[in-house]
Write an enzyme that holds these catalytic residues in place. Sequence first.
Site, short mmCIF file in Angstrom:
data_model
loop_
_atom_site.label_atom_id
_atom_site.label_comp_id
_atom_site.label_asym_id
_atom_site.label_seq_id
_atom_site.Cartn_x
_atom_site.Cartn_y
_atom_site.Cartn_z
N ASP A 220 30.25 49.77 0.43
CA ASP A 220 29.37 48.68 -0.02
C ASP A 220 29.12 48.68 -1.30
O ASP A 220 28.66 48.21 -2.08
CB ASP A 220 28.02 48.03 0.90
N LYS B 90 32.68 54.38 5.58
CA LYS B 90 31.43 53.69 5.87
C LYS B 90 30.83 55.01 7.43
O LYS B 90 30.89 54.39 7.89
CB LYS B 90 31.59 52.22 6.77
N ASP C 102 41.86 47.65 0.41
CA ASP C 102 43.10 46.16 -0.37
C ASP C 102 41.75 45.38 -0.78
O ASP C 102 42.47 44.14 -1.47
CB ASP C 102 43.23 45.98 1.77
N TYR D 256 44.60 48.47 10.26
CA TYR D 256 45.30 47.05 10.23
C TYR D 256 46.89 46.97 10.50
O TYR D 256 47.68 46.68 11.80
CB TYR D 256 46.05 46.79 8.75
N ASP E 96 42.01 44.54 -5.23
CA ASP E 96 41.97 43.26 -5.53
C ASP E 96 40.72 43.67 -7.05
O ASP E 96 40.80 42.67 -7.51
CB ASP E 96 41.50 42.63 -4.95
#
Length: 358
Positions: free
Chosen positions: A224, A192, A248, A141, A252
């Site tokens: 994943d 990852k 993020d 980000y 959520d």
Amino acid sequence: MTKKVLVLPGDGIGPEIVGQATRVLDALIADHGLDMAYESALVGGSSFDEHGVPLTDEVLEKARQADSVLLGAVGGPKWEQFEIAVRPEKALLKLRSELELFGNLRPAILYPQLASASSLKPELVSGLDVLIVRELTGGIYFGQPRGIRTKDNGEREGFNTYVYSESEIERIAHVAFRAAMLRDKRLCSVDKANVLEVTELWREVMTRIGKEYPEVELTHMYVDNAAMQLVRAPKQFDVMVTGNMFGDILSDCAAMLTGSIGMLPSASLDANGKGMYEPIHGSAPDIAGQNKANPLATILSVSMMLRHSFGEEALADKIENAVSTVLDQGYRTGDIYTDGMKLVSTTEMGDAVLAALK
Ligand code: NAD
């Protein structure tokens, strides 16, 4: 020494829910030996209305001087028409970056009394208590270079940079391991590493820092699989730590497992344990000013503050037990109401928590 807390109620339901949280603080200061003083200031749209900016230099300086910050929520339709630079949400981004709050703690707790609120089967989520630690100020980000450019053949391409320095990984690792030490001492680092070099380094640094916390059991999981496991068997996790983008999404997802946005607190910490504590929900303009909002996420933000910034474990437990008691007693604001329960207002919920604290 007396701890100094800056209270920023904000907009919409912010002042209503923060009002109940400060009643809890008042009770702990008066009756339970909490050595703390707090003062309130404007932030967000209410600051814009008064001063023309969502965060004044004076309030930012107060936040710097404080030992921690308790925030309600900011924003609302009234300010959406203004340019992005003066929108209420800018105040939060500025506070996070100026105070270097890189460690975001997002608990997803589902009180057994509210298990039917989840979209998953009650037996999968009843009693869920997962803490997600998300790196908040780095990663893809913020990485440079970024943008949209035109290639030689005239086609446009978008690009971002996923980058973490060792020191950025080290400091979020310490936040996560310290948080795990306060809980069940199990930490799952999510990456990852099979595809991305940046997370290969992430895994290596997590493993190295883990040696400083031999009591914590460290495991690693690809993102994943972590997403799959969170909806398959979420109770397997104690603490999860991950980078900004994965965090993020996963935080959520975990929050929604609980089905009750009005119940979830959060913290953003700096390297020294100073934090900004706030509910994860927004300013709920649709119910603002109606004494309907659920104040429990904000009250639980106070308990997180006592635990993570001030080492007041016993008082933090006391608040969490009081919240559990009021749920046992059947008190529910509209957002968590089900048939047969006692529908209460924001202030009545505050009254019930104060009674349970005694
Ligand atoms: P929201 O979280 O404010 O509301 C979503 C829904 O949940 C609404 O129906 C609301 O009534 C309900 N809700 C939220 N908190 C509740 C509570 N404590 N008790 C009962 N019901 C509750 O999200 P939104 O509607 O997308 O955003 C409204 C405003 O809040 C926007 O201006 C947005 O930018 C802002 N916002 C601020 C923050 C923050 O301050 N950290 C976070 C998210 C959104």
